[in-house]
Design a protein around this motif. Structure first.
Motif, PDB file in Angstrom:
ATOM      1  N   GLY A  24       0.813  -1.208   0.000  1.00 47.75           N
ATOM      2  CA  GLY A  24       0.000   0.000   0.000  1.00 47.75           C
ATOM      3  C   GLY A  24       0.842   1.252   0.000  1.00 47.75           C
ATOM      4  O   GLY A  24       0.598   2.192  -0.765  1.00 47.75           O
ATOM      5  N   VAL A  25       1.864   1.296   0.854  1.00 48.57           N
ATOM      6  CA  VAL A  25       2.754   2.463   0.908  1.00 48.57           C
ATOM      7  C   VAL A  25       3.547   2.583  -0.386  1.00 48.57           C
ATOM      8  O   VAL A  25       3.762   3.692  -0.898  1.00 48.57           O
ATOM      9  N   GLY A  26       3.980   1.454  -0.938  1.00 45.09           N
ATOM     10  CA  GLY A  26       4.698   1.498  -2.209  1.00 45.09           C
ATOM     11  C   GLY A  26       3.850   2.091  -3.314  1.00 45.09           C
ATOM     12  O   GLY A  26       4.313   2.952  -4.084  1.00 45.09           O
ATOM     13  N   VAL A  27       2.583   1.658  -3.393  1.00 40.14           N
ATOM     14  CA  VAL A  27       1.677   2.204  -4.412  1.00 40.14           C
ATOM     15  C   VAL A  27       1.437   3.689  -4.167  1.00 40.14           C
ATOM     16  O   VAL A  27       1.475   4.510  -5.094  1.00 40.14           O
ATOM     17  N   LEU A 225       5.703   0.882  10.950  1.00 38.01           N
ATOM     18  CA  LEU A 225       6.945   1.627  10.737  1.00 38.01           C
ATOM     19  C   LEU A 225       7.882   0.908   9.766  1.00 38.01           C
ATOM     20  O   LEU A 225       8.393   1.507   8.810  1.00 38.01           O
ATOM     21  N   VAL A 226       8.098  -0.382  10.028  1.00 42.13           N
ATOM     22  CA  VAL A 226       9.028  -1.127   9.165  1.00 42.13           C
ATOM     23  C   VAL A 226       8.462  -1.269   7.755  1.00 42.13           C
ATOM     24  O   VAL A 226       9.164  -1.063   6.753  1.00 42.13           O
ATOM     25  N   ALA A 227       7.171  -1.630   7.666  1.00 47.27           N
ATOM     26  CA  ALA A 227       6.566  -1.826   6.343  1.00 47.27           C
ATOM     27  C   ALA A 227       6.492  -0.515   5.572  1.00 47.27           C
ATOM     28  O   ALA A 227       6.681  -0.490   4.352  1.00 47.27           O
ATOM     29  N   SER A 228       6.217   0.587   6.253  1.00 45.22           N
ATOM     30  CA  SER A 228       6.122   1.876   5.563  1.00 45.22           C
ATOM     31  C   SER A 228       7.478   2.315   5.032  1.00 45.22           C
ATOM     32  O   SER A 228       7.582   2.851   3.921  1.00 45.22           O
ATOM     33  N   GLY A 229       8.536   2.099   5.830  1.00 42.61           N
ATOM     34  CA  GLY A 229       9.870   2.427   5.335  1.00 42.61           C
ATOM     35  C   GLY A 229      10.234   1.629   4.099  1.00 42.61           C
ATOM     36  O   GLY A 229      10.739   2.167   3.104  1.00 42.61           O
ATOM     37  N   ALA A 230       9.964   0.315   4.146  1.00 36.87           N
ATOM     38  CA  ALA A 230      10.241  -0.523   2.976  1.00 36.87           C
ATOM     39  C   ALA A 230       9.349  -0.134   1.801  1.00 36.87           C
ATOM     40  O   ALA A 230       9.775  -0.173   0.635  1.00 36.87           O
ATOM     41  N   GLY A 231       8.101   0.254   2.105  1.00 38.15           N
ATOM     42  CA  GLY A 231       7.185   0.649   1.040  1.00 38.15           C
ATOM     43  C   GLY A 231       7.632   1.911   0.320  1.00 38.15           C
ATOM     44  O   GLY A 231       7.481   2.029  -0.901  1.00 38.15           O
ATOM     45  N   CYS A 232       8.199   2.862   1.067  1.00 37.73           N
ATOM     46  CA  CYS A 232       8.707   4.082   0.427  1.00 37.73           C
ATOM     47  C   CYS A 232       9.840   3.753  -0.552  1.00 37.73           C
ATOM     48  O   CYS A 232       9.910   4.315  -1.654  1.00 37.73           O
ATOM     49  N   ALA A 233      10.717   2.842  -0.134  1.00 39.13           N
ATOM     50  CA  ALA A 233      11.795   2.425  -1.038  1.00 39.13           C
ATOM     51  C   ALA A 233      11.231   1.726  -2.270  1.00 39.13           C
ATOM     52  O   ALA A 233      11.686   1.952  -3.401  1.00 39.13           O
ATOM     53  N   LEU A 234      10.211   0.872  -2.059  1.00 39.28           N
ATOM     54  CA  LEU A 234       9.578   0.182  -3.182  1.00 39.28           C
ATOM     55  C   LEU A 234       8.916   1.173  -4.129  1.00 39.28           C
ATOM     56  O   LEU A 234       9.011   1.043  -5.359  1.00 39.28           O
ATOM     57  N   GLY A 235       8.248   2.196  -3.563  1.00 39.63           N
ATOM     58  CA  GLY A 235       7.586   3.198  -4.405  1.00 39.63           C
ATOM     59  C   GLY A 235       8.574   4.023  -5.204  1.00 39.63           C
ATOM     60  O   GLY A 235       8.321   4.355  -6.365  1.00 39.63           O
ATOM     61  N   ALA A 236       9.714   4.360  -4.598  1.00 38.31           N
ATOM     62  CA  ALA A 236      10.738   5.117  -5.326  1.00 38.31           C
ATOM     63  C   ALA A 236      11.267   4.320  -6.508  1.00 38.31           C
ATOM     64  O   ALA A 236      11.577   4.885  -7.568  1.00 38.31           O
ATOM     65  N   TRP A 237      11.363   3.009  -6.338  1.00 36.60           N
ATOM     66  CA  TRP A 237      11.813   2.150  -7.439  1.00 36.60           C
ATOM     67  C   TRP A 237      10.736   2.005  -8.511  1.00 36.60           C
ATOM     68  O   TRP A 237      11.020   1.956  -9.708  1.00 36.60           O
ATOM     69  N   TRP A 271       3.466   8.110   6.610  1.00 37.85           N
ATOM     70  CA  TRP A 271       2.582   8.294   7.760  1.00 37.85           C
ATOM     71  C   TRP A 271       1.196   7.736   7.504  1.00 37.85           C
ATOM     72  O   TRP A 271       0.515   7.311   8.447  1.00 37.85           O
ATOM     73  N   THR A 272       0.768   7.698   6.233  1.00 37.99           N
ATOM     74  CA  THR A 272      -0.486   7.020   5.925  1.00 37.99           C
ATOM     75  C   THR A 272      -0.371   5.530   6.204  1.00 37.99           C
ATOM     76  O   THR A 272      -1.294   4.908   6.729  1.00 37.99           O
ATOM     77  N   GLY A 273       0.778   4.942   5.859  1.00 42.28           N
ATOM     78  CA  GLY A 273       0.984   3.522   6.132  1.00 42.28           C
ATOM     79  C   GLY A 273       0.934   3.205   7.613  1.00 42.28           C
ATOM     80  O   GLY A 273       0.298   2.226   8.040  1.00 42.28           O
ATOM     81  N   VAL A 274       1.601   4.035   8.418  1.00 44.34           N
ATOM     82  CA  VAL A 274       1.556   3.827   9.872  1.00 44.34           C
ATOM     83  C   VAL A 274       0.124   3.989  10.378  1.00 44.34           C
ATOM     84  O   VAL A 274      -0.347   3.195  11.215  1.00 44.34           O
ATOM     85  N   SER A 275      -0.583   4.993   9.879  1.00 46.29           N
ATOM     86  CA  SER A 275      -1.972   5.207  10.293  1.00 46.29           C
ATOM     87  C   SER A 275      -2.865   4.053   9.875  1.00 46.29           C
ATOM     88  O   SER A 275      -3.772   3.655  10.616  1.00 46.29           O
ATOM     89  N   VAL A 276      -2.624   3.515   8.669  1.00 46.52           N
ATOM     90  CA  VAL A 276      -3.400   2.364   8.202  1.00 46.52           C
ATOM     91  C   VAL A 276      -3.212   1.174   9.131  1.00 46.52           C
ATOM     92  O   VAL A 276      -4.161   0.489   9.504  1.00 46.52           O
TER      93      VAL A 276
END
Length: 740
Positions: A24-27, A225-237, A271-276
């Protein structure tokens, strides 16, 4: 400390939520970067007047005053026919310095022609800005710097493309948030259901309800927190890949690219990912805090109290709200249900309502589905699925989301597009349609001369009219300017509900029921395509339909538009000889009889309708496919995680089956059968949501006097169901095979 220990031992149970938040955060990150690129596009050098410091362009907007609260305010709309630079102004500009026209912008006859008589849509002036402004005044627009791009041929096209990109990415990002919250909440709720005895033991050991809640919320924060951080990296890619798809698909301009220095999409997604994660775990944490010590003594597989009063109330309110909103729109504004934004968001309310009430619906649906299962294995599958309501509902939920979104989104879009196509076919009574090149005038006299007296010929021009509705809004209505109202009535089959199209003259207009004033004989004040204000009498009123039944005026009120379409109807209709003769006359007309600017394109009515058939726009369909892809991935994640968790917690139950004489193959059949029954339950609940949504769209079409027909995307639905069945079956077999 308790939270960290729980994370180390329960990481497998939280894996599904972790992957859901990560994706979700990646998207959202990728979508946010795309939105950032569309909201703040890079500065581009002017193409047409790159060497001119100042550009003078004709006025292209209509500005009127409307009511705003206690006072008034000015609102504007882009003119269908922008004004040219008149000859007097052009002569004055030549006195200031050299004047150039650049390439024509395609505004019709005279565009780009730098003559003393004027007619150019824009000119470049090599003079100071102050001098040009002093000469021009309010007669035209003075553009400098980057604003000079406004007269480039690609400016409007790129602006429309960026709006399409915004729409696509916004919709996909919103659905990603919705589905990720849905999947995360469902996963955490099932985790709590599986850990009832554990929480009961904690309560028996002295843990307070607040400590149990904080433990679960702590797990959610860690996962978020962990999933959102990884998701941001995935989204940048993934953002450059997304941009490439948009450009290759013709949705975004060729220069569209991911911005280099922008950080707000990462913050918003993180922060949306953490809130989700927190939102998904909040309800489950409250339920976990209410588990008492006595739960540690229970070892029953039958689910009890699966639908607390609060969930019943929330589910019922959502269901009543969803159905009530649909009924209210049908009664007050059925046209709203045909808009993309409405039929994109409407299903989400019903999906949430049905998912909330799913535990209440599981048993009757399972009984219905399981009645067809034969033998002892069928009986066991049916009873296990019916008694393990939480497990069945948890497996059915992601299937429900996927099927309901696929059927509702694509089905609604296809239904509206089909109605528009049928409506266009019903309006067309011509045998042949002659068109010219874009921006060029088509000579109706030449067409009439080619076919002779054996056919009725009517030319029309594409234009627009503007009216102030309710004193507060300036509304643009697409219109056709016709040369002969009587011929129009013969050639077209307009859906007239009042008046007579043949009464259309230079002092009147044909409107549809969507207009605020739509009674025959009333006068309406409108602005024509070039901004001229006129007062016209309503000669006839058309049905509102899907919104494509525009206004009709005469050529005198075309606002400068030129004939771009000529319709030909053979008389008597249906005679093959006459049709063949007219077709030969049109195709073989001498070059001298044709428009001086462009050749003709002659099509039969059927060919013209096929070439101009209304349909789902490319960016809308691509957006829906992206949304469905997201939902399908989430469904697979949730299915796999839920089934693996459920099977791992059923070791004792499956060993009991083995002790009772069941073979390993029979145990696998039971486990797989239960998984597939749960998938079927999700499919049936999703179909129920689809039926309600498509019934609303069909009802709106009927109320608007538009052709009614429901388009069900069977192929897409079949693919979604097949994917869910495959994932459910494979994971169930894998999980059952791990049990000894």
């Amino acid at each position: 400390m308790l939270t960290l220990s729980s994370l180390r031992t329960r990481w497998a149970a939280l894996l599904g939520s972790f992957v859901a938040v990560l994706l979700g955060v990646g998207v959202m990150t990728a979508m946010g970067l795309g939105l950032a690129a569309s909201l703040d596009p890079p500065a581009r050098a002017p193409e047409r007047f790159g060497s001119s410091p100042v550009v003078v362009a004709g006025l292209d907007r209509l500005t009127v005053e409307v009511r705003r609260g206690p006072g008034t305010a000015e609102v504007s709309q882009k003119l269908a026919r922008p004004h040219p630079v008149d000859g007097e102004l052009l002569a004055e500009l030549r006195k200031l310095g050299p004047v150039t026209t650049g390439a024509a912008a395609g505004t019709g006859a005279g565009a780009g022609a730098a003559t003393d008589a004027g007619g150019a849509d824009a000119v470049g002036v090599d003079a100071s800005v102050a001098e040009v402004r002093a000469v021009v005044g309010e007669r035209a627009r003075v553009l400098t710097g980057d604003a000079r791009r406004q007269v480039d041929p690609s400016y409007e096209r790129d602006a429309e493309a960026l709006v399409a990109v915004n729409s696509l990415l916004g919709t996909a990002g919103g659905v990603a948030v919705f589905v990720s919250v849905f999947v995360t909440a469902s996963t955490f709720a099932f985790v709590v259901a599986l850990r009832r005895r554990e929480f009961g033991l904690l309560r028996m050991a002295g843990a307070t309800p607040g400590q149990v809640r904080r433990m679960l919320l702590g797990e959610a924060v860690a996962v978020g927190l962990v999933a959102s951080g990884a998701g941001c990296a995935l989204g940048a890619w993934g953002a450059p890949l997304l941009v490439r798809v948009l450009v290759d698909g013709g949705i975004a301009p060729t220069w569209f690219a991911v911005p280099d220095a922008v950080v707000w999409p990462y913050h918003a997604a993180f922060w949306t990912g953490v809130s989700v994660a927190l939102a998904g775990a909040w309800v489950a944490a409250r339920r976990a805090g209410r588990i008492g010590p006595v739960e540690a003594l229970r070892d029953a597989s039958v689910d009890t109290g699966v639908l607390p009063l609060s969930r019943r109330v929330i589910g019922a309110l959502l269901l009543v709200g969803g159905v009530g909103l649909l009924a209210w729109k049908l009664r007050t504004d059925p046209a709203e249900l045909l808009k993309r934004k409405t039929y994109t968001t409407q299903p989400m309310l019903l999906i949430t309502a049905v998912a909330a009430l799913a535990p209440l619906l599981v048993r009757p649906v399972v009984r219905l589905v399981g009645a067809a299962l034969p033998g002892a294995a069928g009986l066991l599958i049916r009873e296990n699925a019916a008694t393990s309501v939480r497990r069945t509902a948890a497996v059915a939920a992601p299937v429900l989301v996927t099927v309901a979104l696929a059927g509702s989104l694509l089905g609604s879009a296809g239904t509206v597009a089909g109605a528009k196509g049928a409506e266009a076919a019903a309006r067309t009574g011509a045998d042949f349609v002659v068109t010219g090149e874009a921006g060029a005038e088509l000579r109706e006299e030449a067409v009439r001369g080619a076919v002779g007296d054996g056919a009725t010929v009517v030319g029309s021009a594409s234009t627009a009219v503007y009216a102030v509705e309710e004193g507060t809004a300036l509304v643009r209505s697409e219109a056709r300017a016709v040369t002969d109202a009587a011929a129009l009535a013969t050639v077209s089959r307009l859906p007239v509900v009042a008046g007579d199209v043949r009464d259309l003259d230079d002092g009147s207009i044909v409107v549809n029921e969507e207009w605020e004033r739509h009674e025959v004989g009333q006068s309406v004040r409108v602005w024509l395509g070039d901004g001229r204000p006129v007062r016209l009498r309503i000669a006839a009123v058309l049905a509102e339909g899907t919104g494509d039944n525009g206004a009709y005026v005469t050529a005198a009120n075309a606002g400068g538009a030129v004939v771009d379409r000529v319709e030909v109807r053979v008389a008597p209709r249906g005679s093959g000889v006459e049709r063949a003769g007219v077709a030969a006359a049109l195709e073989g007309a001498p070059e001298g009889a044709r428009s001086e600017r462009a050749g003709w394109t002659v099509r039969t009515a059927e060919e013209w309708l096929a070439a101009n058939k209304p349909g789902t726009k490319a960016h809308t369909r691509l957006g829906f496919l992206v949304v469905l892809g997201i939902a399908l991935v989430y469904a697979g994640i949730s299915l796999a995680g839920t089934l693996l968790m459920a099977t791992s917690a059923r070791g004792a139950e499956l060993r009991s089956l083995r002790l009772a004489g069941a073979t390993r193959g029979q145990v696998r059949v039971v486990v797989v059968g239960e998984a597939l029954v749960a998938v079927v339950v999700g499919v049936l609940l999703g179909v129920a949501v689809i039926a309600v949504n498509l019934a609303g769209v069909a009802g709106a079409l009927g109320l608007l006097s538009a052709p009614v027909g429901v388009a069900v995307p069977w192929e897409v639905l079949g693919a979604c169901v097949g994917a869910c069945v495959a994932v459910g079956g494979v994971v169930a077999v894998t999980g059952a095979g791990r049990q000894r």
